[in-house]
Scaffold this motif. Structure first.
Motif, PDB file in Angstrom:
ATOM      1  N   MET A   1       0.852  -1.189   0.000  1.00 26.16           N
ATOM      2  CA  MET A   1       0.000   0.000   0.000  1.00 26.16           C
ATOM      3  C   MET A   1       0.892   1.245   0.000  1.00 26.16           C
ATOM      4  O   MET A   1       1.859   1.315   0.749  1.00 26.16           O
ATOM      5  N   THR A   2       0.557   2.222  -0.838  1.00 26.80           N
ATOM      6  CA  THR A   2       1.402   3.399  -0.975  1.00 26.80           C
ATOM      7  C   THR A   2       0.979   4.495  -0.005  1.00 26.80           C
ATOM      8  O   THR A   2      -0.178   4.577   0.414  1.00 26.80           O
ATOM      9  N   LEU A   3       1.934   5.349   0.317  1.00 29.13           N
ATOM     10  CA  LEU A   3       1.652   6.516   1.141  1.00 29.13           C
ATOM     11  C   LEU A   3       0.923   7.565   0.317  1.00 29.13           C
ATOM     12  O   LEU A   3       1.052   7.612  -0.910  1.00 29.13           O
ATOM     13  N   SER A   4       0.168   8.447   0.983  1.00 29.55           N
ATOM     14  CA  SER A   4      -0.482   9.547   0.289  1.00 29.55           C
ATOM     15  C   SER A   4      -0.365  10.812   1.138  1.00 29.55           C
ATOM     16  O   SER A   4      -0.255  10.744   2.372  1.00 29.55           O
ATOM     17  N   ILE A   5      -0.378  11.945   0.467  1.00 24.08           N
ATOM     18  CA  ILE A   5      -0.364  13.229   1.177  1.00 24.08           C
ATOM     19  C   ILE A   5      -1.583  13.334   2.083  1.00 24.08           C
ATOM     20  O   ILE A   5      -1.505  13.840   3.211  1.00 24.08           O
ATOM     21  N   ARG A   6      -2.726  12.842   1.583  1.00 23.61           N
ATOM     22  CA  ARG A   6      -3.961  12.926   2.375  1.00 23.61           C
ATOM     23  C   ARG A   6      -3.825  12.185   3.703  1.00 23.61           C
ATOM     24  O   ARG A   6      -4.237  12.696   4.749  1.00 23.61           O
ATOM     25  N   SER A   7      -3.251  10.979   3.671  1.00 23.96           N
ATOM     26  CA  SER A   7      -3.132  10.211   4.918  1.00 23.96           C
ATOM     27  C   SER A   7      -2.170  10.885   5.885  1.00 23.96           C
ATOM     28  O   SER A   7      -2.384  10.868   7.110  1.00 23.96           O
ATOM     29  N   LEU A   8      -1.104  11.492   5.365  1.00 27.66           N
ATOM     30  CA  LEU A   8      -0.186  12.229   6.236  1.00 27.66           C
ATOM     31  C   LEU A   8      -0.875  13.439   6.854  1.00 27.66           C
ATOM     32  O   LEU A   8      -0.652  13.767   8.023  1.00 27.66           O
ATOM     33  N   GLN A   9      -1.725  14.114   6.074  1.00 27.19           N
ATOM     34  CA  GLN A   9      -2.475  15.239   6.612  1.00 27.19           C
ATOM     35  C   GLN A   9      -3.425  14.774   7.706  1.00 27.19           C
ATOM     36  O   GLN A   9      -3.558  15.416   8.755  1.00 27.19           O
ATOM     37  N   HIS A  10      -4.094  13.658   7.470  1.00 31.07           N
ATOM     38  CA  HIS A  10      -5.004  13.120   8.490  1.00 31.07           C
ATOM     39  C   HIS A  10      -4.251  12.834   9.787  1.00 31.07           C
ATOM     40  O   HIS A  10      -4.726  13.165  10.887  1.00 31.07           O
ATOM     41  N   PHE A  11      -3.079  12.251   9.682  1.00 36.16           N
ATOM     42  CA  PHE A  11      -2.290  11.934  10.867  1.00 36.16           C
ATOM     43  C   PHE A  11      -1.842  13.210  11.583  1.00 36.16           C
ATOM     44  O   PHE A  11      -1.900  13.297  12.819  1.00 36.16           O
ATOM     45  N   ALA A  12      -1.416  14.214  10.821  1.00 30.65           N
ATOM     46  CA  ALA A  12      -0.952  15.466  11.429  1.00 30.65           C
ATOM     47  C   ALA A  12      -2.090  16.162  12.174  1.00 30.65           C
ATOM     48  O   ALA A  12      -1.896  16.693  13.280  1.00 30.65           O
ATOM     49  N   VAL A  13      -3.277  16.166  11.592  1.00 23.54           N
ATOM     50  CA  VAL A  13      -4.428  16.795  12.260  1.00 23.54           C
ATOM     51  C   VAL A  13      -4.817  16.006  13.506  1.00 23.54           C
ATOM     52  O   VAL A  13      -5.123  16.590  14.555  1.00 23.54           O
ATOM     53  N   LEU A  14      -4.801  14.685  13.421  1.00 21.86           N
ATOM     54  CA  LEU A  14      -5.119  13.860  14.593  1.00 21.86           C
ATOM     55  C   LEU A  14      -4.129  14.122  15.715  1.00 21.86           C
ATOM     56  O   LEU A  14      -4.515  14.241  16.892  1.00 21.86           O
ATOM     57  N   ALA A  15      -2.852  14.223  15.393  1.00 24.74           N
ATOM     58  CA  ALA A  15      -1.839  14.495  16.421  1.00 24.74           C
ATOM     59  C   ALA A  15      -2.063  15.855  17.063  1.00 24.74           C
ATOM     60  O   ALA A  15      -1.809  16.038  18.261  1.00 24.74           O
ATOM     61  N   GLU A  16      -2.559  16.796  16.287  1.00 30.26           N
ATOM     62  CA  GLU A  16      -2.800  18.142  16.826  1.00 30.26           C
ATOM     63  C   GLU A  16      -4.065  18.182  17.686  1.00 30.26           C
ATOM     64  O   GLU A  16      -4.072  18.767  18.766  1.00 30.26           O
ATOM     65  N   GLU A  17      -5.126  17.546  17.212  1.00 22.98           N
ATOM     66  CA  GLU A  17      -6.400  17.598  17.935  1.00 22.98           C
ATOM     67  C   GLU A  17      -6.454  16.628  19.108  1.00 22.98           C
ATOM     68  O   GLU A  17      -7.201  16.838  20.064  1.00 22.98           O
ATOM     69  N   LYS A  18      -5.710  15.500  18.997  1.00 19.61           N
ATOM     70  CA  LYS A  18      -5.608  14.506  20.076  1.00 19.61           C
ATOM     71  C   LYS A  18      -6.900  13.731  20.327  1.00 19.61           C
ATOM     72  O   LYS A  18      -7.018  13.021  21.321  1.00 19.61           O
ATOM     73  N   HIS A  19      -7.876  13.884  19.458  1.00 16.89           N
ATOM     74  CA  HIS A  19      -9.124  13.128  19.559  1.00 16.89           C
ATOM     75  C   HIS A  19      -9.604  12.810  18.143  1.00 16.89           C
ATOM     76  O   HIS A  19      -9.608  13.692  17.279  1.00 16.89           O
ATOM     77  N   PHE A  20     -10.038  11.572  17.936  1.00 24.79           N
ATOM     78  CA  PHE A  20     -10.521  11.195  16.614  1.00 24.79           C
ATOM     79  C   PHE A  20     -11.750  12.008  16.211  1.00 24.79           C
ATOM     80  O   PHE A  20     -11.881  12.427  15.063  1.00 24.79           O
ATOM     81  N   SER A  21     -12.659  12.235  17.163  1.00 29.31           N
ATOM     82  CA  SER A  21     -13.903  12.937  16.819  1.00 29.31           C
ATOM     83  C   SER A  21     -13.625  14.372  16.385  1.00 29.31           C
ATOM     84  O   SER A  21     -14.168  14.851  15.381  1.00 29.31           O
ATOM     85  N   ARG A  22     -12.758  15.078  17.140  1.00 28.18           N
ATOM     86  CA  ARG A  22     -12.456  16.470  16.787  1.00 28.18           C
ATOM     87  C   ARG A  22     -11.684  16.540  15.477  1.00 28.18           C
ATOM     88  O   ARG A  22     -11.931  17.416  14.640  1.00 28.18           O
ATOM     89  N   ALA A  23     -10.725  15.627  15.293  1.00 28.31           N
ATOM     90  CA  ALA A  23      -9.946  15.625  14.048  1.00 28.31           C
ATOM     91  C   ALA A  23     -10.844  15.317  12.858  1.00 28.31           C
ATOM     92  O   ALA A  23     -10.724  15.929  11.794  1.00 28.31           O
TER      93      ALA A  23
END
Length: 217
Positions: A1-23
């Motif tokens: 499976m290849t990496l994508s910019i979108r998945s990296l963005q999702h991870f960065a936002v999750l790390a910032e928000e610290k909650h799946f629901s808020r992210a």
């Protein structure tokens, strides 16, 4: 499976928000879709990136390493988009701007209406936050520029500050300013949005002629 910019963005936002629901809410995704995106990223890297704790989601040690690299990649992606906008001009492209809560009440709605009418090809992402939070996002290169009242917390010396027309004289010294990193060359798209903000505030500050009273017959 290849990496994508979108998945990296999702991870960065999750790390910032610290909650799946808020992210998920910030990313305009369902929580299950965000969970699947993070799981796919972990599977593609062969690493566990986050742990669920009582206080929320916490990046693992491997996750912190990936997050640092992801933020660099996302920053390079934004720079590439700005370079493309420089080539295309200001009729298309994307602008990310932050607006303080008080300034947003004054011009944000008319600004978005004008952009939609005059430049339908532009994509505008707006974050309405306190000046402190906007400054944090400018420092992380998540915004092209911000419009805010900065009297209580002056920006660092390496920021460019452009005072805007005083649309609301009753506020005294609470002048709106455009703030961005001085080392960043704003794209023509961003400069056009700033011009529209200046025009709207100048119009709001212009003295209005008193309405003429009807003549009595």
């Amino acid at each position: 499976m290849t990496l994508s910019i979108r998945s990296l963005q999702h991870f960065a936002v999750l790390a910032e928000e610290k909650h799946f629901s808020r992210a998920a809410q910030r990313l305009h995704l369902t929580q299950s879709a965000l969970t699947r995106s993070i799981q796919a990223l972990e599977a593609s890297l062969g690493l566990v990136l986050v742990d669920r704790a009582s206080t929320g989601v916490v990046p693992t040690q491997a996750g912190l390493t990936v997050l640092e690299r992801a933020q660099r990649i996302l920053g390079e992606t934004r720079d590439l988009r700005r370079e493309a906008e420089l080539i295309r001009g200001h009729d298309t492209g994307r602008v990310s701007l932050g607006v303080g809560v008080f300034p947003a009440a004054g011009f944000l709605s008319p600004l978005l209406v004008r952009i939609a009418r005059e430049h339908p090809g532009l994509s505008v992402h707006v974050e309405v936050e306190s000046w402190q939070r906007l400054l944090d996002k400018l420092l992380q290169d998540k915004l092209d520029f911000a419009v805010a009242v900065t009297h209580s917390l002056p920006p660092p010396d390496d920021f460019a500050v452009r005072p805007l027309p005083l649309a609301y004289p009753a506020t005294g010294q609470l002048t709106h300013s455009v703030i961005h990193r001085a080392r960043r060359t704003l794209s023509p798209t961003a400069e056009r949005v700033i011009e529209l903000v200046q025009e709207l505030l100048a119009d709001a500050a212009a003295p209005r002629a008193p309405a003429k009273k009807p003549r009595r017959r």
